[in-house]
Design a protein around this motif. Structure first.
Motif, PDB file in Angstrom:
ATOM      1  N   ALA A  19       0.877  -1.189   0.000  1.00  0.00           N
ATOM      2  CA  ALA A  19       0.000   0.000   0.000  1.00  0.00           C
ATOM      3  C   ALA A  19       0.906   1.229   0.000  1.00  0.00           C
ATOM      4  N   GLU A  20       1.980   1.166  -0.787  1.00  0.00           N
ATOM      5  CA  GLU A  20       3.077   2.139  -0.758  1.00  0.00           C
ATOM      6  C   GLU A  20       2.751   3.470  -1.412  1.00  0.00           C
ATOM      7  N   SER A  21       1.700   3.513  -2.253  1.00  0.00           N
ATOM      8  CA  SER A  21       1.505   4.748  -3.032  1.00  0.00           C
ATOM      9  C   SER A  21       0.029   4.955  -3.345  1.00  0.00           C
ATOM     10  N   ASP A  22      -0.289   6.171  -3.800  1.00  0.00           N
ATOM     11  CA  ASP A  22      -1.672   6.432  -4.210  1.00  0.00           C
ATOM     12  C   ASP A  22      -2.055   5.536  -5.389  1.00  0.00           C
ATOM     13  N   TRP A  23      -1.065   5.252  -6.216  1.00  0.00           N
ATOM     14  CA  TRP A  23      -1.317   4.355  -7.362  1.00  0.00           C
ATOM     15  C   TRP A  23      -1.767   2.997  -6.825  1.00  0.00           C
ATOM     16  N   ARG A  24      -1.089   2.481  -5.848  1.00  0.00           N
ATOM     17  CA  ARG A  24      -1.398   1.149  -5.313  1.00  0.00           C
ATOM     18  C   ARG A  24      -2.773   1.147  -4.624  1.00  0.00           C
ATOM     19  N   ILE A  66      11.584  11.355 -11.758  1.00  0.00           N
ATOM     20  CA  ILE A  66      11.122  10.682 -10.541  1.00  0.00           C
ATOM     21  C   ILE A  66      10.087   9.610 -10.940  1.00  0.00           C
ATOM     22  N   HIS A  67      10.316   8.372 -10.569  1.00  0.00           N
ATOM     23  CA  HIS A  67       9.534   7.233 -11.094  1.00  0.00           C
ATOM     24  C   HIS A  67       8.092   7.158 -10.605  1.00  0.00           C
ATOM     25  N   ASN A  68       7.681   7.942  -9.647  1.00  0.00           N
ATOM     26  CA  ASN A  68       6.235   8.014  -9.355  1.00  0.00           C
ATOM     27  C   ASN A  68       5.905   9.277  -8.576  1.00  0.00           C
ATOM     28  N   ASP A  69       4.626   9.660  -8.596  1.00  0.00           N
ATOM     29  CA  ASP A  69       4.179  10.934  -7.995  1.00  0.00           C
ATOM     30  C   ASP A  69       4.411  10.963  -6.488  1.00  0.00           C
ATOM     31  N   ASP A 101       0.055  -5.622 -13.856  1.00  0.00           N
ATOM     32  CA  ASP A 101       0.861  -4.417 -13.650  1.00  0.00           C
ATOM     33  C   ASP A 101       2.322  -4.689 -14.000  1.00  0.00           C
ATOM     34  N   ARG A 102       3.217  -4.808 -13.027  1.00  0.00           N
ATOM     35  CA  ARG A 102       4.626  -5.035 -13.312  1.00  0.00           C
ATOM     36  C   ARG A 102       4.830  -6.431 -13.921  1.00  0.00           C
ATOM     37  N   SER A 103       6.007  -6.627 -14.518  1.00  0.00           N
ATOM     38  CA  SER A 103       6.279  -7.901 -15.210  1.00  0.00           C
ATOM     39  C   SER A 103       7.088  -8.832 -14.307  1.00  0.00           C
ATOM     40  N   GLY A 115      12.208  -0.911 -16.063  1.00  0.00           N
ATOM     41  CA  GLY A 115      11.731  -0.497 -17.391  1.00  0.00           C
ATOM     42  C   GLY A 115      11.805   0.996 -17.590  1.00  0.00           C
ATOM     43  N   ARG A 116      11.396   1.742 -16.568  1.00  0.00           N
ATOM     44  CA  ARG A 116      11.404   3.206 -16.705  1.00  0.00           C
ATOM     45  C   ARG A 116      12.829   3.736 -16.859  1.00  0.00           C
ATOM     46  N   ALA A 117      13.740   3.182 -16.068  1.00  0.00           N
ATOM     47  CA  ALA A 117      15.142   3.621 -16.156  1.00  0.00           C
ATOM     48  C   ALA A 117      15.708   3.306 -17.535  1.00  0.00           C
ATOM     49  N   ASN A 126       3.411  -0.636 -20.307  1.00  0.00           N
ATOM     50  CA  ASN A 126       4.715  -0.825 -20.931  1.00  0.00           C
ATOM     51  C   ASN A 126       5.669   0.144 -20.239  1.00  0.00           C
ATOM     52  N   MET A 127       6.400  -0.373 -19.261  1.00  0.00           N
ATOM     53  CA  MET A 127       7.210   0.504 -18.414  1.00  0.00           C
ATOM     54  C   MET A 127       8.365   1.139 -19.188  1.00  0.00           C
ATOM     55  N   VAL A 128       8.916   0.402 -20.144  1.00  0.00           N
ATOM     56  CA  VAL A 128      10.017   0.955 -20.950  1.00  0.00           C
ATOM     57  C   VAL A 128       9.494   2.151 -21.744  1.00  0.00           C
TER      58      VAL A 128
END
Ligand code: GZL
Length: 329
Positions: free
Chosen positions: A55-60, A234-237, A133-135, A186-188, A150-152
């Motif tokens: 439950a780490e983020s608003d996204w989650r 920054i990888h998330n809000d 979600d993630r792979s 993927g984002r990196a 598609n994180m990339v």
């Protein structure tokens, strides 16, 4: 009444002979029972295991709500658990679901590696798994399908945005997501594919997708690199909001550092309204409806897509105020 008696004796004899013949004759086999029709699943008869990663983020939070609300609306029995961002907890939850004999498992993997054994246990138990979600880095034969971003590509979009924000180049820092997660990796990777050569990444550090960890990481970067920092990927809000607290504490103003974030949450939109984030790459958490439909098709042997990628936009400050009220997460 001899005749009657005789008749009755003859009748008796006939009955005896007939019953003996009937018993002796091979019984004509009853027609084979039609093979039991494989019962078609409906949402009301489907039990789905959802070992949520945390439950780490608003996204989650939004992702969890999407699964719980969709299950409630459709009548799906959802076995939900929260792994507090620990893979071992997710694996234990999956094993409990396998023992319980759920119909299907939807797994949002906290990291990419380490899933082969439990995926094989699910497969051996005849329980299909959808990666959400993630792979994962596992043999594709061990799971039925993947649905997510598609994180990339998200990273590539972020690189393009940073290029536009720093056309003359400059030095930047990166706050990355959970180490080893498909989202962070993927984002990196994507970001570095599209970033212009005149932009230098001074440093990269994980903030584990949380506000609480994003703030100290940014504090340390500001202490170490100060005014050299012209941009931040920054990888998330949630980490961005933590980093903004650090920038405010250091006396910076909105726009002093060009920030590109990911998710497109209400918090990210508000930060764009306030001028602290210059571009937000959307990552859609509302995967409940599509995942439930995918699960039913898999269970009923209907055609389904092995890979479903969500459609995502990039948002900017000029539209943020107008769009904020309609944001679903
Ligand atoms: C990405 C998702 C990430 C979000 C974060 O699909 O896994 O995890 O970007 C969340 O906000 O914590």
């Amino acid at each position: 009444m001899k005749v009657l008696k005789v008749v009755s004796n003859v009748a008796l004899l006939m009955v005896l002979v007939f019953s003996l013949v009937a018993c002796a004759a091979p019984a004509t086999p009853a027609p084979a029972a039609a093979p039991a029709e494989k019962k078609e699943f409906t949402y009301n008869t489907m039990t789905m295991c959802y070992p949520q990663l945390g439950a780490e983020s608003d996204w989650r939070t939004a992702n969890t709500a999407s699964f719980k609300e969709t299950a409630g609306e459709l009548g799906v029995r959802l076995i939900f658990s929260d792994a507090q961002q620990k893979q071992e907890n997710q694996i234990s939850a999956m094993r409990a679901c396998i023992a319980q004999g759920v119909n299907i498992i939807a797994l949002p993997p906290v990291v990419e590696d380490g899933w082969d054994a439990v995926l094989k246990e699910a497969k051996d138990a005849g329980i299909p798994v959808i990666i959400v979600d993630r792979s994962v880095k596992a043999d594709k034969s061990l799971y039925a399908a993947h649905i997510g971003s598609n994180m990339v590509q998200e990273g590539e979009k972020a690189g393009n945005e940073m290029n536009k924000l720093l056309p003359d180049g400059g030095k930047i820092i990166e706050l990355s997501g959970t180490t080893g997660s498909g989202a962070a990796t993927g984002r990196a990777e994507g970001f570095r594919k599209t970033l212009n050569k005149n932009i230098e990444i001074l440093d990269s550090q994980t903030g584990n997708f949380t506000r609480a960890e994003g703030k100290p990481v940014m504090e340390a970067f500001l202490k170490k690199y100060g005014a050299d920092i012209k941009g931040a990927f920054i990888h998330n809000d949630d980490m961005a909001i933590g980093a903004i607290e650090a920038m405010k504490a250091a006396g910076l103003k909105p726009g002093d550092i060009k920030v590109v974030s990911v998710d497109g949450t209400r918090g990210g939109f508000q930060a764009m309204v306030d001028g602290w984030i210059q571009a937000d790459v959307e990552c859609n958490p509302l995967l409940g409806p599509q995942t439930m439909e995918l699960a039913l098709n898999i269970l009923n042997g209907k055609p389904f897509e092995a890979e479903t990628l969500t459609k995502e936009e990039v948002y900017y400050p000029d539209k943020a105020a107008e769009l904020l009220p309609s944001r679903k997460y």
